[in-house]
Design a protein around this motif. Sequence first.
Motif, short mmCIF file in Angstrom:
data_model
loop_
_atom_site.label_atom_id
_atom_site.label_comp_id
_atom_site.label_asym_id
_atom_site.label_seq_id
_atom_site.Cartn_x
_atom_site.Cartn_y
_atom_site.Cartn_z
N MET A 182 2.63 54.67 -14.23
CA MET A 182 3.59 54.84 -13.08
C MET A 182 2.84 56.31 -12.55
SD MET A 182 7.34 54.96 -12.76
CE MET A 182 7.72 53.36 -13.19
N ASN A 183 2.60 56.26 -11.19
CA ASN A 183 2.45 57.56 -10.90
C ASN A 183 3.61 58.09 -9.82
OD1 ASN A 183 2.53 56.36 -8.10
ND2 ASN A 183 0.06 56.09 -8.26
N LYS A 184 3.43 59.26 -9.35
CA LYS A 184 4.94 59.95 -8.56
C LYS A 184 5.33 58.81 -7.64
CE LYS A 184 6.19 64.15 -6.48
NZ LYS A 184 5.65 65.49 -6.18
N LYS A 185 4.31 58.29 -6.93
CA LYS A 185 4.80 57.48 -5.47
C LYS A 185 5.56 56.30 -6.23
CE LYS A 185 3.26 55.21 -1.54
NZ LYS A 185 2.03 54.94 -0.65
N GLN A 186 4.94 55.74 -7.22
CA GLN A 186 5.67 54.40 -7.87
C GLN A 186 7.27 55.01 -8.52
OE1 GLN A 186 2.37 53.47 -10.48
NE2 GLN A 186 1.74 52.17 -8.93
N LEU A 187 6.91 56.06 -8.90
CA LEU A 187 8.31 56.58 -9.56
C LEU A 187 9.54 56.74 -8.34
CD1 LEU A 187 10.04 57.63 -11.85
CD2 LEU A 187 9.00 59.89 -11.43
N ILE A 188 8.92 57.17 -7.19
CA ILE A 188 9.96 57.58 -6.15
C ILE A 188 10.40 56.20 -5.63
CG2 ILE A 188 10.21 58.28 -3.86
CD1 ILE A 188 8.31 60.67 -4.70
N GLN A 189 9.40 55.28 -5.53
CA GLN A 189 9.90 53.95 -5.13
C GLN A 189 10.79 53.25 -5.98
OE1 GLN A 189 5.95 51.83 -4.78
NE2 GLN A 189 5.74 52.65 -2.67
N SER A 190 10.64 53.17 -7.21
CA SER A 190 11.45 52.58 -8.24
C SER A 190 12.86 53.22 -8.24
CB SER A 190 10.93 52.78 -9.73
OG SER A 190 11.72 52.24 -10.72
N MET A 191 13.18 54.62 -8.23
CA MET A 191 14.31 55.36 -8.06
C MET A 191 14.94 55.05 -6.53
SD MET A 191 12.94 59.11 -9.45
CE MET A 191 14.61 59.88 -9.03
N ALA A 192 14.30 54.78 -5.76
CA ALA A 192 14.88 54.54 -4.53
C ALA A 192 15.28 53.30 -4.35
CB ALA A 192 13.83 54.87 -3.35
N ASN A 193 14.70 52.34 -5.01
CA ASN A 193 15.45 51.14 -5.16
C ASN A 193 16.49 50.95 -5.97
OD1 ASN A 193 13.22 50.01 -3.48
ND2 ASN A 193 11.99 49.57 -5.01
#
Length: 91
Positions: A1-12
Motif C-alpha cells: 500500500m502506498n501513501k495515496k492508497q492509504l489516504i483513499q482507504s482512510m477517507a473511505n
Amino acid sequence: MNKKQLIQSMANKMDQPQAQTKQQLEQILAIIHQGLVEGEKIYIPQFGTFELRFYLPRVGRNPQTGAAIEIDGFNQPSFKASPTLKALIND
C-alpha cells in the motif's frame, strides 16, 4: 500500500474527503518527524514505538584501495512493533 492508497482507504473509512484526510495524515507525519528530530521517543499504544538509535563511529575500509577511513557516528530512525501488532500479524 502506498501513501495515496492509504489516504483513499482512510477517507473511505472515516467518510470524509480525501483532501482533508491527506492533510490530517501529513500533520501526523510532520509531528512524528519533528519528534524524532528533537530526539523524542514516540509511543503509539497497540501499534509501536518510533525512536532513534545511535550508531557509534567506526573504522571502515575503502574497498578499492584498502585504506582505512573513519565513519562518523549517526542516528538511525527505527520502529519497534508492539506485542499487539506482532500478534495480529502472526495470527
